[in-house]
Design a protein around this motif. Sequence first.
Motif, PDB file in Angstrom:
ATOM      1  N   GLN A 151      32.513   4.915   4.312  1.00 43.27           N
ATOM      2  CA  GLN A 151      31.091   5.256   4.232  1.00 43.27           C
ATOM      3  C   GLN A 151      30.883   6.756   4.439  1.00 43.27           C
ATOM      4  O   GLN A 151      30.010   7.359   3.811  1.00 43.27           O
ATOM      5  N   ALA A 152      31.697   7.356   5.305  1.00 42.93           N
ATOM      6  CA  ALA A 152      31.544   8.778   5.601  1.00 42.93           C
ATOM      7  C   ALA A 152      32.286   9.670   4.604  1.00 42.93           C
ATOM      8  O   ALA A 152      31.797  10.749   4.250  1.00 42.93           O
ATOM      9  N   LEU A 153      33.464   9.228   4.151  1.00 40.58           N
ATOM     10  CA  LEU A 153      34.339  10.110   3.377  1.00 40.58           C
ATOM     11  C   LEU A 153      34.300   9.872   1.874  1.00 40.58           C
ATOM     12  O   LEU A 153      34.526  10.797   1.098  1.00 40.58           O
ATOM     13  N   ALA A 154      34.068   8.639   1.460  1.00 39.19           N
ATOM     14  CA  ALA A 154      34.103   8.315   0.026  1.00 39.19           C
ATOM     15  C   ALA A 154      33.076   7.220  -0.252  1.00 39.19           C
ATOM     16  O   ALA A 154      33.438   6.057  -0.447  1.00 39.19           O
ATOM     17  N   PRO A 155      31.788   7.581  -0.283  1.00 42.95           N
ATOM     18  CA  PRO A 155      30.750   6.560  -0.454  1.00 42.95           C
ATOM     19  C   PRO A 155      30.938   5.697  -1.701  1.00 42.95           C
ATOM     20  O   PRO A 155      30.609   4.510  -1.681  1.00 42.95           O
ATOM     21  N   TRP A 156      31.467   6.260  -2.764  1.00 41.42           N
ATOM     22  CA  TRP A 156      31.660   5.456  -3.975  1.00 41.42           C
ATOM     23  C   TRP A 156      32.681   4.342  -3.718  1.00 41.42           C
ATOM     24  O   TRP A 156      32.526   3.223  -4.200  1.00 41.42           O
ATOM     25  N   ALA A 157      33.735   4.656  -2.929  1.00 40.80           N
ATOM     26  CA  ALA A 157      34.720   3.638  -2.579  1.00 40.80           C
ATOM     27  C   ALA A 157      34.109   2.605  -1.639  1.00 40.80           C
ATOM     28  O   ALA A 157      34.405   1.408  -1.724  1.00 40.80           O
ATOM     29  N   SER A 158      33.249   3.067  -0.744  1.00 36.36           N
ATOM     30  CA  SER A 158      32.594   2.151   0.185  1.00 36.36           C
ATOM     31  C   SER A 158      31.782   1.106  -0.560  1.00 36.36           C
ATOM     32  O   SER A 158      31.757  -0.070  -0.171  1.00 36.36           O
ATOM     33  N   GLU A 198      39.526  -1.702 -13.736  1.00 37.11           N
ATOM     34  CA  GLU A 198      38.080  -1.688 -13.922  1.00 37.11           C
ATOM     35  C   GLU A 198      37.379  -1.928 -12.593  1.00 37.11           C
ATOM     36  O   GLU A 198      36.201  -2.210 -12.533  1.00 37.11           O
ATOM     37  N   GLY A 199      38.156  -1.859 -11.520  1.00 41.29           N
ATOM     38  CA  GLY A 199      37.616  -2.108 -10.200  1.00 41.29           C
ATOM     39  C   GLY A 199      37.120  -0.820  -9.567  1.00 41.29           C
ATOM     40  O   GLY A 199      36.168  -0.201 -10.029  1.00 41.29           O
ATOM     41  N   MET A 200      37.788  -0.387  -8.499  1.00 43.81           N
ATOM     42  CA  MET A 200      37.356   0.791  -7.755  1.00 43.81           C
ATOM     43  C   MET A 200      37.830   2.043  -8.489  1.00 43.81           C
ATOM     44  O   MET A 200      38.842   2.640  -8.166  1.00 43.81           O
ATOM     45  N   THR A 201      37.084   2.435  -9.502  1.00 44.79           N
ATOM     46  CA  THR A 201      37.462   3.546 -10.371  1.00 44.79           C
ATOM     47  C   THR A 201      36.500   4.713 -10.169  1.00 44.79           C
ATOM     48  O   THR A 201      35.285   4.541 -10.290  1.00 44.79           O
ATOM     49  N   PRO A 202      37.008   5.919  -9.885  1.00 40.40           N
ATOM     50  CA  PRO A 202      36.117   7.074  -9.696  1.00 40.40           C
ATOM     51  C   PRO A 202      35.414   7.442 -10.997  1.00 40.40           C
ATOM     52  O   PRO A 202      35.971   7.299 -12.083  1.00 40.40           O
ATOM     53  N   ALA A 203      34.200   7.931 -10.860  1.00 42.11           N
ATOM     54  CA  ALA A 203      33.399   8.267 -12.038  1.00 42.11           C
ATOM     55  C   ALA A 203      33.440   9.747 -12.371  1.00 42.11           C
ATOM     56  O   ALA A 203      33.026  10.152 -13.458  1.00 42.11           O
ATOM     57  N   ASN A 204      33.927  10.581 -11.448  1.00 43.34           N
ATOM     58  CA  ASN A 204      33.969  12.014 -11.699  1.00 43.34           C
ATOM     59  C   ASN A 204      35.047  12.651 -10.826  1.00 43.34           C
ATOM     60  O   ASN A 204      35.654  11.996  -9.978  1.00 43.34           O
ATOM     61  N   PHE A 212      41.103  10.927  -1.981  1.00 42.60           N
ATOM     62  CA  PHE A 212      42.288  11.446  -1.299  1.00 42.60           C
ATOM     63  C   PHE A 212      41.959  11.971   0.098  1.00 42.60           C
ATOM     64  O   PHE A 212      42.816  11.958   0.986  1.00 42.60           O
ATOM     65  N   THR A 213      40.722  12.402   0.306  1.00 41.79           N
ATOM     66  CA  THR A 213      40.304  12.742   1.667  1.00 41.79           C
ATOM     67  C   THR A 213      40.316  11.498   2.537  1.00 41.79           C
ATOM     68  O   THR A 213      40.779  11.524   3.689  1.00 41.79           O
ATOM     69  N   LEU A 214      39.812  10.384   2.003  1.00 42.84           N
ATOM     70  CA  LEU A 214      39.830   9.121   2.728  1.00 42.84           C
ATOM     71  C   LEU A 214      41.264   8.693   3.057  1.00 42.84           C
ATOM     72  O   LEU A 214      41.578   8.343   4.204  1.00 42.84           O
ATOM     73  N   VAL A 215      42.144   8.729   2.065  1.00 39.67           N
ATOM     74  CA  VAL A 215      43.530   8.310   2.274  1.00 39.67           C
ATOM     75  C   VAL A 215      44.230   9.215   3.285  1.00 39.67           C
ATOM     76  O   VAL A 215      44.998   8.756   4.133  1.00 39.67           O
ATOM     77  N   THR A 259      45.875  10.005 -11.495  1.00 37.74           N
ATOM     78  CA  THR A 259      45.828  10.297 -12.925  1.00 37.74           C
ATOM     79  C   THR A 259      44.394  10.349 -13.450  1.00 37.74           C
ATOM     80  O   THR A 259      44.142  10.923 -14.513  1.00 37.74           O
ATOM     81  N   ALA A 260      43.446   9.781 -12.683  1.00 36.68           N
ATOM     82  CA  ALA A 260      42.047   9.858 -13.100  1.00 36.68           C
ATOM     83  C   ALA A 260      41.537  11.291 -13.097  1.00 36.68           C
ATOM     84  O   ALA A 260      40.569  11.612 -13.804  1.00 36.68           O
ATOM     85  N   PHE A 261      42.164  12.186 -12.316  1.00 38.40           N
ATOM     86  CA  PHE A 261      41.778  13.599 -12.373  1.00 38.40           C
ATOM     87  C   PHE A 261      41.823  14.098 -13.819  1.00 38.40           C
ATOM     88  O   PHE A 261      40.924  14.807 -14.283  1.00 38.40           O
TER      89      PHE A 261
END
Length: 356
Positions: A151-158, A198-204, A212-215, A259-261
């Motif tokens: 929730q604090a580091l990667a809201p999209w993942a949350s 198609e699950g937890m995929t970053p959009a940008n 990676f900050t979360l990890v 690789t999404a980068f």
Amino acid sequence: MIEGFPKDANSSTAGMAIGILREKLQKHNVVTFVWPQEVDRGIDLVGFAITKDDKGDGLHTAFLGAFQSKGIGDKTNRRTVDVGTHHGYWSSATPPVFVANVDTVTQRILIEDARSFLDTDKTADDKLTSIHTTITLEESIADIRLRMYAQALAPWASRHLRSRTLAHTDPASGLDPCSTWSLIAYAGTFFREDGPSEGMTPANWYECSQYFTLVEFLYHDRNCREQFVTGFPADDSPIAEREGASSFKFLLHLLDVYTAFGELRPSMPSRNSAAVDLDKAAKIVGRIWADALTSTGYGSDELAKKIRTLAKLTEVRDGPPFDDQYLLTTLIDGKPINAAIAELHTPWWSPAPSRP
């Protein structure tokens, strides 16, 4: 017993339940303070996670979670928490809110993420009267802590992690509810069918960096790191367990997001900022990959082959190196992880193709 219980003139059971909840959370490195009852809107406690490094030193963090406690005695076996007037508040609260049934006799705690239940239950609407609690605090603490971090580091993942309730498990996936890495991998690869997740995929690009900050924060924590390196199953494990192994699945998702980068170059910041993001992520991937080699006893090519086989990925040797399949193929060919990652960067610096 921790001091500072809220004063509740109507129920001594409520105060006992909050005390039991605080004690158990503290044992799992979640330290709480009592939320002022005169402004209570459905929260009894606010907690923050503590990470423990290799020396056992604790780092207090701002990774917050809120907790609502319901005390029950020995004459009931209640497994629900009333929603009351809190539906809108629990659904929109900034920190994750966890509702807990606390048996003041046995000290068993059943707990659930309020918003996850309200969002996923088919009957969840403003008229829903109760939230079902079916999983114990001990079984779900890894998930609870992960949701506080994300929730604090990667809201999209949350958002993806909280799309499932704490009690949700899928035996076919081999999901280990006590494994932080299994939960990340589940959110990322559960929808994979012979292709990119198609699950937890970053959009940008920024969301990749958040991941990676979360990890990095999770891997700094000694308990999380030990959980990862001991999570690889033996070769003679049943195939379903091997396919769902938390550590193998997490490694695949780690490569997925890296690789999404390349795929998200249109949203790349300045070259200098992007270089910092890539360098940070590459170091994290390299370190975790090296620890995985030590844990499994594999060579890098063997580990890559195992991941590709379990994920049912095809071999890719031609074309632009923008996906995990290409990266795994280069590792199987014997290229060290750092060299394989560096090879990805060259085409990424080229002008991004225009989107149709």
